[in-house]
Each structure stands twice: as C-alpha cells, then as structure tokens.
Design an enzyme around this catalytic site. Structure first.
Site, PDB file in Angstrom:
ATOM      1  N   ARG A 197       0.815  -1.230   0.000  1.00 41.42           N
ATOM      2  CA  ARG A 197       0.000   0.000   0.000  1.00 41.42           C
ATOM      3  C   ARG A 197       0.839   1.265   0.000  1.00 41.42           C
ATOM      4  NH1 ARG A 197      -2.752  -3.182   3.566  1.00 41.42           N
ATOM      5  NH2 ARG A 197      -4.679  -4.030   2.697  1.00 41.42           N
TER       6      ARG A 197
ATOM      7  N   LYS B 190       3.828  11.644 -10.732  1.00 39.70           N
ATOM      8  CA  LYS B 190       2.929  10.859 -11.595  1.00 39.70           C
ATOM      9  C   LYS B 190       3.680   9.607 -12.002  1.00 39.70           C
ATOM     10  CE  LYS B 190       0.046  13.800 -14.482  1.00 39.70           C
ATOM     11  NZ  LYS B 190      -0.235  14.009 -15.923  1.00 39.70           N
TER      12      LYS B 190
ATOM     13  N   GLU C 145      11.105  18.794 -24.401  1.00 36.34           N
ATOM     14  CA  GLU C 145      10.438  19.145 -23.134  1.00 36.34           C
ATOM     15  C   GLU C 145      11.051  20.418 -22.548  1.00 36.34           C
ATOM     16  OE1 GLU C 145       7.786  17.589 -22.525  1.00 36.34           O
ATOM     17  OE2 GLU C 145       7.983  15.501 -23.173  1.00 36.34           O
TER      18      GLU C 145
ATOM     19  N   LYS D  39       8.862  22.706 -13.264  1.00 37.31           N
ATOM     20  CA  LYS D  39       7.880  21.629 -13.117  1.00 37.31           C
ATOM     21  C   LYS D  39       7.559  21.393 -11.639  1.00 37.31           C
ATOM     22  CE  LYS D  39       6.182  17.144 -14.160  1.00 37.31           C
ATOM     23  NZ  LYS D  39       6.321  15.787 -14.648  1.00 37.31           N
TER      24      LYS D  39
ATOM     25  N   GLU E 264      -3.270  17.504 -10.448  1.00 41.27           N
ATOM     26  CA  GLU E 264      -3.668  17.969 -11.782  1.00 41.27           C
ATOM     27  C   GLU E 264      -5.139  18.341 -11.871  1.00 41.27           C
ATOM     28  OE1 GLU E 264      -1.796  15.841 -14.969  1.00 41.27           O
ATOM     29  OE2 GLU E 264      -3.079  16.799 -16.471  1.00 41.27           O
TER      30      GLU E 264
ATOM     31  N   ARG F 128      -1.575  22.282 -13.411  1.00 43.20           N
ATOM     32  CA  ARG F 128      -0.688  21.216 -13.890  1.00 43.20           C
ATOM     33  C   ARG F 128      -1.024  20.818 -15.319  1.00 43.20           C
ATOM     34  NH1 ARG F 128       1.721  16.165 -10.295  1.00 43.20           N
ATOM     35  NH2 ARG F 128       2.956  15.265 -11.974  1.00 43.20           N
TER      36      ARG F 128
ATOM     37  N   ASN G 115       0.792  20.076 -20.382  1.00 42.46           N
ATOM     38  CA  ASN G 115       0.425  19.329 -21.583  1.00 42.46           C
ATOM     39  C   ASN G 115       0.543  20.152 -22.867  1.00 42.46           C
ATOM     40  OD1 ASN G 115      -0.249  16.786 -20.475  1.00 42.46           O
ATOM     41  ND2 ASN G 115      -2.099  17.695 -19.632  1.00 42.46           N
TER      42      ASN G 115
ATOM     43  N   HIS H 253       1.001  18.542 -26.172  1.00 46.08           N
ATOM     44  CA  HIS H 253       0.916  17.095 -25.985  1.00 46.08           C
ATOM     45  C   HIS H 253      -0.338  16.455 -26.553  1.00 46.08           C
ATOM     46  CE1 HIS H 253       4.576  17.429 -23.769  1.00 46.08           C
ATOM     47  NE2 HIS H 253       4.570  16.153 -23.433  1.00 46.08           N
TER      48      HIS H 253
ATOM     49  N   HIS I 223       0.419  13.217 -28.575  1.00 49.57           N
ATOM     50  CA  HIS I 223      -0.139  11.893 -28.279  1.00 49.57           C
ATOM     51  C   HIS I 223      -0.864  11.321 -29.496  1.00 49.57           C
ATOM     52  CE1 HIS I 223      -0.106  13.073 -23.754  1.00 49.57           C
ATOM     53  NE2 HIS I 223       1.046  12.557 -24.143  1.00 49.57           N
TER      54      HIS I 223
ATOM     55  N   HIS J 236       8.623  10.244 -28.604  1.00 47.51           N
ATOM     56  CA  HIS J 236       7.825  11.255 -27.915  1.00 47.51           C
ATOM     57  C   HIS J 236       8.371  12.661 -28.162  1.00 47.51           C
ATOM     58  CE1 HIS J 236       5.169  12.881 -24.886  1.00 47.51           C
ATOM     59  NE2 HIS J 236       6.195  13.376 -24.209  1.00 47.51           N
TER      60      HIS J 236
HETATM   61  N1  LIG Z   1       5.750  10.636 -14.978  1.00 43.99           N
HETATM   62  C1  LIG Z   1       5.829  11.719 -15.711  1.00 43.99           C
HETATM   63  O1  LIG Z   1       5.467  12.816 -15.274  1.00 43.99           O
HETATM   64  C2  LIG Z   1       6.400  11.599 -17.081  1.00 43.99           C
HETATM   65  C3  LIG Z   1       6.754  12.755 -17.796  1.00 43.99           C
HETATM   66  C4  LIG Z   1       7.342  12.611 -19.045  1.00 43.99           C
HETATM   67  C5  LIG Z   1       7.559  11.346 -19.580  1.00 43.99           C
HETATM   68  N2  LIG Z   1       7.178  10.251 -18.849  1.00 43.99           N
HETATM   69  C6  LIG Z   1       7.389   8.892 -19.398  1.00 43.99           C
HETATM   70  O2  LIG Z   1       8.775   8.674 -19.564  1.00 43.99           O
HETATM   71  C7  LIG Z   1       8.967   7.699 -20.584  1.00 43.99           C
HETATM   72  C8  LIG Z   1      10.089   8.143 -21.480  1.00 43.99           C
HETATM   73  O3  LIG Z   1      11.247   8.265 -20.696  1.00 43.99           O
HETATM   74  P1  LIG Z   1      12.647   8.693 -21.327  1.00 43.99           P
HETATM   75  O4  LIG Z   1      12.447   9.603 -22.453  1.00 43.99           O
HETATM   76  O5  LIG Z   1      13.444   9.153 -20.159  1.00 43.99           O
HETATM   77  O6  LIG Z   1      13.240   7.379 -21.946  1.00 43.99           O
HETATM   78  P2  LIG Z   1      13.251   5.832 -21.467  1.00 43.99           P
HETATM   79  O7  LIG Z   1      13.175   5.699 -20.015  1.00 43.99           O
HETATM   80  O8  LIG Z   1      12.209   5.135 -22.252  1.00 43.99           O
HETATM   81  O9  LIG Z   1      14.708   5.373 -21.909  1.00 43.99           O
HETATM   82  C9  LIG Z   1      15.084   5.409 -23.251  1.00 43.99           C
HETATM   83  C10 LIG Z   1      16.393   4.716 -23.463  1.00 43.99           C
HETATM   84  O10 LIG Z   1      17.476   5.462 -22.907  1.00 43.99           O
HETATM   85  C11 LIG Z   1      18.394   4.579 -22.286  1.00 43.99           C
HETATM   86  N3  LIG Z   1      19.109   5.349 -21.266  1.00 43.99           N
HETATM   87  C12 LIG Z   1      18.615   5.861 -20.113  1.00 43.99           C
HETATM   88  N4  LIG Z   1      19.550   6.579 -19.485  1.00 43.99           N
HETATM   89  C13 LIG Z   1      20.674   6.511 -20.232  1.00 43.99           C
HETATM   90  C14 LIG Z   1      21.971   7.072 -20.108  1.00 43.99           C
HETATM   91  N5  LIG Z   1      22.290   7.870 -19.080  1.00 43.99           N
HETATM   92  N6  LIG Z   1      22.883   6.777 -21.060  1.00 43.99           N
HETATM   93  C15 LIG Z   1      22.543   6.011 -22.109  1.00 43.99           C
HETATM   94  N7  LIG Z   1      21.337   5.479 -22.294  1.00 43.99           N
HETATM   95  C16 LIG Z   1      20.405   5.720 -21.372  1.00 43.99           C
HETATM   96  C17 LIG Z   1      17.546   3.469 -21.754  1.00 43.99           C
HETATM   97  O11 LIG Z   1      18.311   2.294 -21.576  1.00 43.99           O
HETATM   98  C18 LIG Z   1      16.485   3.325 -22.834  1.00 43.99           C
HETATM   99  O12 LIG Z   1      16.941   2.450 -23.822  1.00 43.99           O
HETATM  100  C19 LIG Z   1       7.638   7.533 -21.277  1.00 43.99           C
HETATM  101  O13 LIG Z   1       7.052   6.325 -20.891  1.00 43.99           O
HETATM  102  C20 LIG Z   1       6.803   8.693 -20.758  1.00 43.99           C
HETATM  103  O14 LIG Z   1       5.421   8.374 -20.690  1.00 43.99           O
HETATM  104  C21 LIG Z   1       6.624  10.365 -17.642  1.00 43.99           C
HETATM  105 ZN   LIG Z   2       6.176  14.918 -22.762  1.00 47.38          ZN
END
Ligand SMILES: NC(=O)c1ccc[n+]([C@@H]2O[C@H](COP(=O)([O-])OP(=O)(O)OC[C@H]3O[C@@H](n4cnc5c(N)ncnc54)[C@H](O)[C@@H]3O)[C@@H](O)[C@H]2O)c1
Ligand SMILES: [Zn+2]
Length: 457
Positions: free
Chosen positions: A242, A264, A306, A334, A344, A348, A352, A355, A359, A371
C-alpha cells in the site's frame, strides 16, 4: 524530517541579510501560496516596529511575541510560505511547531554577503561587524538542521519538492531498479533488472517486481533510469504494501526535466499509454547531470523538446542555457507547478502544452514516433493556433522536427479520443503570450484538424 513541502508550510529560515524577505513573496507566488512574515505579524500585533519593540521592551519581550506569532501562523491552514526572523529558531517551541507543520528551508548566505546587505540598515543586531559575525557563527548550527538548503528561488523550490542535485551514488535505498544498459554504463550494483525503454511499463514487469522485492513497509526503492524506469518503479512503490518510499534517479534529459518530478507514475496497457497509475511523490529525486554524458543524441533531442516546452510555458529561452542550468530551471519550473497542483486539477494541465497533438501522432504511428519528436511537432501546432508564429519559427529552428508519415484519419481519431477532449469539445493548452498558458475549448474542430494535418508528411 519532512521530505517536501506538500501539505506543509514552506518555512524560510536563515541569517539576516540572506534575502528571505525578497525571495519569500516570489516563492509564494510561484507556489500559489500566501506569504506570511512572522516579523510583520509581530509588528501588526504590537503596533510597533521590530526595532522599536527591541529598544523599548528588550529582546526577551520581542522573542516571546515572535514565538507566539510563529506558533500561531504555523498552526494555520492552508499551507503558506512563512518567513521567520534570523533568531526565531532559538525557541524550542517554534522549532517543534516547524517540525510538525512545515518543511524548513535554510536560505544560506556567507557572513560577508550578509554584512554587505544589512550593515547601515539600523537593525539592532547589525551595528557592529564583529558581533554580527559572532552571532552568525552562533546561529548557523540551528539553520543547518533545516530540512533543505537553498541559495536562490529555484533552489528553494527544488528543496521544497525534494529534488536534490547531487552525485547519484548518494541515493541510498533498500533495493535498486534499473535496465541492464544503464546499470552497466554507470556501474549500478545489485539491481532488479527491467527491460530498457517503454517495454518496462507493463503489468507483467510490475508484477515481477512485486513478487521479487523483499522490502518491509519502511523500505525504500531506488530507480535509476529514464522515465520508463522511474514511471514503473514509482508505480510499483505506490502499490507495494500500500505504498513504500522511493527515490528517483533520472538518467535521461526527459527524466531530469520532467518524468522524475511531481509523482505521476504508471504503466501502459495494450489499450493505451499510462492508463494505469498513481500519484506517488518520490521521497527524493536525485539529479546528477553527469549521467547524461552517455545519453545518445536522439534521447537528448527528446529531452530538448520538453525543455523548449518548459521555456515556452515559463516565457524564457531556457533551451539556450548550459545543461546544468537548463535542467535546474526546468526541474524547478515543473516542481513549482506540481507542488501547486499535485493532483492535476488546475495549472498542472499546462504541462500538456503541445501534448494533445503529440499523443495523437504517437498513437497513430503505433508509438514508433519518438515522444520528443511528436512533442516538437505538437508545440508547432499549439503555437500556430495561439497566433504566435514567431515562437513557432524558434521551435522549428531549435528542434527542427520533420513531419511524420502517419494516417491522417487515424491521428485525428486519436486526438479526439485523447483524455483532454471533454463533452465532444477539444480542450487545448495554448499560449496567450510566452509565459502565459491558457486552456481553451473554443478552437473550431476544423482548425484543430488543419493544425494536426500540417504536422503529417
Ligand atoms: N511521470 C511523468 O510525469 C512523465 C513525464 C514525461 C515522460 N514520462 C514517461 O517517460 C517515458 C520516457 O522516458 P525517457 O524519455 O526518459 O526514456 P526511457 O526511459 O524510455 O529510456 C530510453 C532509453 O534510454 C536509455 N538510457 C537511459 N539513461 C541513459 C543514459 N544515461 N545513457 C545512455 N542510455 C540511457 C535506456 O536504456 C532506454 O533504452 C515515457 O514512458 C513517458 O510516458 C513520464
Ligand atoms: Zn512529454
């Protein structure tokens, strides 16, 4: 110790001359909170200035009034930004009230800086340089017990959100989650491995972690990786027993400026991205920009989209800053929005920007379009609909996103299904000006479709 200022007062403490009275109101504005100066409350109650109270009644009388005002203000709700005088922490009663109701940030300064600012101000304790320095040394240990430490506005916001700029090795927990690539590149030991990228965000991976983790209720899960890893691990932490604590160590630019901040978390379903999740604020987010040195160019560009989005929302060209400052400013932007509106319900949604279009393009491509590229295109559409052609040209120059080859009708259908579309109307975040986001449902669907079509090759 408090981990962040969610649901708590943000109390500013520190020596005179640290800039609390200048920074406090700015901080309050960024967090959408009231600003309360305990000295001002004392002055209003006593109908006399602090200097007058000191001179006609003595320090002891002033301290008693100060303590009562601090305790009263800290018991009030909703949470505010509360500035305490330099000597207020001398009271045990005030310190207990802070521990119960506040997240305390030490606004740090050097004795020389402080002296330059306040000598000649006529303040009772700022008349003699040597006594001033001695007082500084005497009070410093109490300030250093604060929950966080900052030197400027961004620093105070980051501290309040539990975001720390530190070597990632400082993040200590009871189990670590990472993908094999990141673990190897940065010598992260003893990890629970997850697949790299979006493939981590599945119910099967969450279930595997729930079954293999052997943590107690007080255990802390550390996630080192991009947004995919931190979204999964944060979600696993949110539901395990939990809810256990977790530390996000973002290793991508997307993670450091966006995904690892604000709590999030979630996973994808075959029906769509991020459909199952929670709000579960990390106990700490540890940002180490050295992790970005191994990041491939394409991932960096995803992050830059971003950064540009954040700069447009903030009304400042943050993308022009060097990496450390870029990350710090975007993370603070942020963090402030999320502290202001953690669930949100309001501001917040501004995050978007671009976005809704992004999306739609991602979905229409079966999530093959990265993305960041989709966001870059989405920003173009949002800026054009905002009537900000100049800004759109800047986005084009900085991010140079190529139109994507997807089916137009599929993209349009996806855009209309987007969760921001309500009652058949399409809700969009647009900008009145850079720095002035607004949410509108007034744009004619035909114009929205035209803007979407312009992003498709
Ligand atoms: N929670 C939120 O508020 C929020 C906001 C924006 C995005 N997201 C989510 O984040 C995800 C995308 O994350 P991302 O863009 O960080 O990419 P990711 O986590 O999908 O990673 C992409 C690639 O980068 C590699 N990688 C990571 N760090 C590295 C480093 N230091 N050196 C070399 N390679 C590295 C990983 O192995 C992976 O292959 C999506 O699922 C999206 O929905 C969430
Ligand atoms: Zn984004």
């Amino acid at each position: 110790m408090a981990a962040n200022a969610l649901d708590r007062h943000l109390a500013l403490v520190g020596f005179m001359g640290a800039g609390k009275s200048t920074l406090g109101p700015l901080l309050a504005e960024r967090l959408g909170r009231e600003f309360v100066s305990v000295d001002v409350v004392v002055e209003a109650r006593a109908e006399a200035s602090v200097t007058e109270i000191f001179e006609s009644h003595g320090e002891a009388e002033f301290r008693a009034l100060e303590e009562q005002a601090a305790v009263d203000m800290l018991a009030r709700r909703p949470p505010a930004v509360v500035e305490l005088g330099g000597g207020a922490l001398g009271s045990g009663r005030t310190r207990r009230a802070l521990a119960e109701h506040a997240f305390t940030v030490h606004l740090a300064t050097s004795p020389d800086e402080a002296w330059t600012r306040v000598s000649g101000s006529g303040r009772p304790r700022a008349r003699d340089a040597e006594a001033f320095r001695a007082l500084y040394e005497e009070r410093l240990p109490l300030y250093e017990e604060a929950d966080g430490r900052a030197r400027d506005l961004e620093g105070a916001i980051l501290a309040a959100a539990g975001v720390h700029f530190a070597p990632f090795g400082d993040a200590r927990g009871d189990a670590v989650v990472a993908d094999a690539h990141v673990a190897e590149l940065h010598s992260v030991d003893a990890v629970h491995l997850v697949p790299p990228g979006e493939a981590a965000k599945t119910l099967a991976e969450a279930e595997r972690l729930w079954q293999t983790l052997t943590l107690e209720r007080s255990g802390v899960l550390v996630a080192v990786g991009g947004g995919s890893t931190t979204d999964l691990a944060g979600f696993v932490a949110a539901a395990y027993m939990r809810g256990i604590g977790w530390i996000a160590v973002p290793s991508t630019l997307v993670g450091q400026v966006d995904a690892a901040i604000g709590g999030k978390v979630g996973i994808d379903l075959p029906e769509g991205k991020n459909l199952v999740g929670a709000f579960h604020w990390p106990t700490r987010t540890v940002i180490d920009t050295e992790l970005l040195e191994t990041l491939p160019e394409e991932e960096r560009r995803n992050g830059l989209a971003e950064v540009v989005k954040t700069g447009l929302l903030a009304g400042e060209p943050l993308w022009e800053l060097d990496t450390l400052e870029q990350v710090r400013r975007c993370a603070a932007f942020k963090a402030a929005i999320c502290l202001r509106d953690p669930y949100e319900r309001d501001v917040r949604t501004h995050l978007n920007l671009g976005h809704t279009f992004a999306h739609a393009l991602e979905a229409a491509s079966g999530y093959r379009v990265p993305h960041g590229r989709a966001v870059a295109l989405g920003l173009l559409a949002a800026l054009r609909l905002s009537g900000l052609g100049d800004q759109a040209r800047i986005v084009d120059e900085v991010l140079a996103p190529a139109p994507v080859g997807v089916d137009r009708d599929t993209a349009w259908a996806a855009l209309q299904r987007d969760k921001k579309a309500r009652d058949g109307q399409i809700r969009l975040v647009l900008l009145a000006e850079p720095g002035q986001p607004r949410v509108t449902s007034e744009i004619e669907p035909a114009r929205v479709r035209e803007a979407l079509d312009s992003l498709i090759a």
